[in-house]
Motif scaffolding. Structure first.
Motif, PDB file in Angstrom:
ATOM      1  N   LEU A   1       0.819  -1.207   0.000  1.00  0.00           N
ATOM      2  CA  LEU A   1       0.000   0.000   0.000  1.00  0.00           C
ATOM      3  C   LEU A   1       0.859   1.266   0.000  1.00  0.00           C
ATOM      4  O   LEU A   1       0.558   2.216  -0.723  1.00  0.00           O
ATOM      5  CB  LEU A   1      -0.944   0.001   1.207  1.00  0.00           C
ATOM      6  CG  LEU A   1      -2.102  -1.001   1.133  1.00  0.00           C
ATOM      7  CD1 LEU A   1      -2.876  -1.002   2.444  1.00  0.00           C
ATOM      8  CD2 LEU A   1      -3.012  -0.691  -0.032  1.00  0.00           C
ATOM      9  N   ILE A   2       1.915   1.276   0.789  1.00  0.00           N
ATOM     10  CA  ILE A   2       2.800   2.442   0.836  1.00  0.00           C
ATOM     11  C   ILE A   2       3.446   2.674  -0.536  1.00  0.00           C
ATOM     12  O   ILE A   2       3.505   3.799  -1.028  1.00  0.00           O
ATOM     13  CB  ILE A   2       3.871   2.277   1.940  1.00  0.00           C
ATOM     14  CG1 ILE A   2       3.216   2.391   3.312  1.00  0.00           C
ATOM     15  CG2 ILE A   2       4.990   3.292   1.785  1.00  0.00           C
ATOM     16  CD1 ILE A   2       4.116   2.023   4.471  1.00  0.00           C
ATOM     17  N   ILE A   3       3.917   1.599  -1.156  1.00  0.00           N
ATOM     18  CA  ILE A   3       4.548   1.738  -2.470  1.00  0.00           C
ATOM     19  C   ILE A   3       3.524   2.195  -3.511  1.00  0.00           C
ATOM     20  O   ILE A   3       3.832   3.032  -4.371  1.00  0.00           O
ATOM     21  CB  ILE A   3       5.219   0.410  -2.884  1.00  0.00           C
ATOM     22  CG1 ILE A   3       6.430   0.170  -1.978  1.00  0.00           C
ATOM     23  CG2 ILE A   3       5.641   0.419  -4.346  1.00  0.00           C
ATOM     24  CD1 ILE A   3       7.068  -1.187  -2.141  1.00  0.00           C
ATOM     25  N   ALA A   4       2.297   1.677  -3.434  1.00  0.00           N
ATOM     26  CA  ALA A   4       1.257   2.080  -4.379  1.00  0.00           C
ATOM     27  C   ALA A   4       0.928   3.564  -4.231  1.00  0.00           C
ATOM     28  O   ALA A   4       0.793   4.287  -5.234  1.00  0.00           O
ATOM     29  CB  ALA A   4       0.006   1.240  -4.177  1.00  0.00           C
ATOM     30  N   VAL A   5       0.817   4.039  -2.994  1.00  0.00           N
ATOM     31  CA  VAL A   5       0.539   5.461  -2.766  1.00  0.00           C
ATOM     32  C   VAL A   5       1.697   6.313  -3.273  1.00  0.00           C
ATOM     33  O   VAL A   5       1.491   7.346  -3.920  1.00  0.00           O
ATOM     34  CB  VAL A   5       0.256   5.730  -1.269  1.00  0.00           C
ATOM     35  CG1 VAL A   5       0.254   7.213  -0.965  1.00  0.00           C
ATOM     36  CG2 VAL A   5      -1.065   5.091  -0.863  1.00  0.00           C
ATOM     37  N   TYR A   6       2.918   5.887  -3.009  1.00  0.00           N
ATOM     38  CA  TYR A   6       4.099   6.615  -3.463  1.00  0.00           C
ATOM     39  C   TYR A   6       4.090   6.779  -4.984  1.00  0.00           C
ATOM     40  O   TYR A   6       4.272   7.887  -5.508  1.00  0.00           O
ATOM     41  CB  TYR A   6       5.371   5.898  -3.003  1.00  0.00           C
ATOM     42  CG  TYR A   6       6.636   6.454  -3.603  1.00  0.00           C
ATOM     43  CD1 TYR A   6       7.177   7.651  -3.147  1.00  0.00           C
ATOM     44  CD2 TYR A   6       7.279   5.795  -4.648  1.00  0.00           C
ATOM     45  CE1 TYR A   6       8.336   8.171  -3.711  1.00  0.00           C
ATOM     46  CE2 TYR A   6       8.431   6.306  -5.214  1.00  0.00           C
ATOM     47  CZ  TYR A   6       8.959   7.490  -4.744  1.00  0.00           C
ATOM     48  OH  TYR A   6      10.099   8.004  -5.309  1.00  0.00           O
TER      49      TYR A   6
END
Length: 71
Positions: free
Chosen positions: A48-53
């Motif tokens: 999720l963090i990578i997707a938001v980034y």
């Protein structure tokens, strides 16, 4: 007869492979339910963090290019 011997050897190798695989799987230290849950949560949060980034990065670059080509 040589053909039958090759078939027998082939089946022997196949059964040996599966027997060795089962023996190796018995040596594995499988994670507990608690460990598996925590690992799963870590993976989901990381994704999720990578997707938001990448979403923010993509939107930023898109807006920058829109300003350059329309401006």
């Amino acid at each position: 007869m040589a053909f039958l011997a090759r078939i027998k050897q082939s089946f022997g190798q196949t059964f040996s492979f599966f027997a060795d695989s089962i023996a190796e799987l018995k040596k594995v230290k499988w994670p507990t339910r608690k460990e598996l849950t925590s690992y799963t949560i870590v993976v989901i949060v990381t994704v999720l963090i990578i997707a938001v980034y990448f979403t923010v990065l993509d939107l930023g670059i898109s807006n920058l290019l829109r300003l350059v080509f329309e401006g």
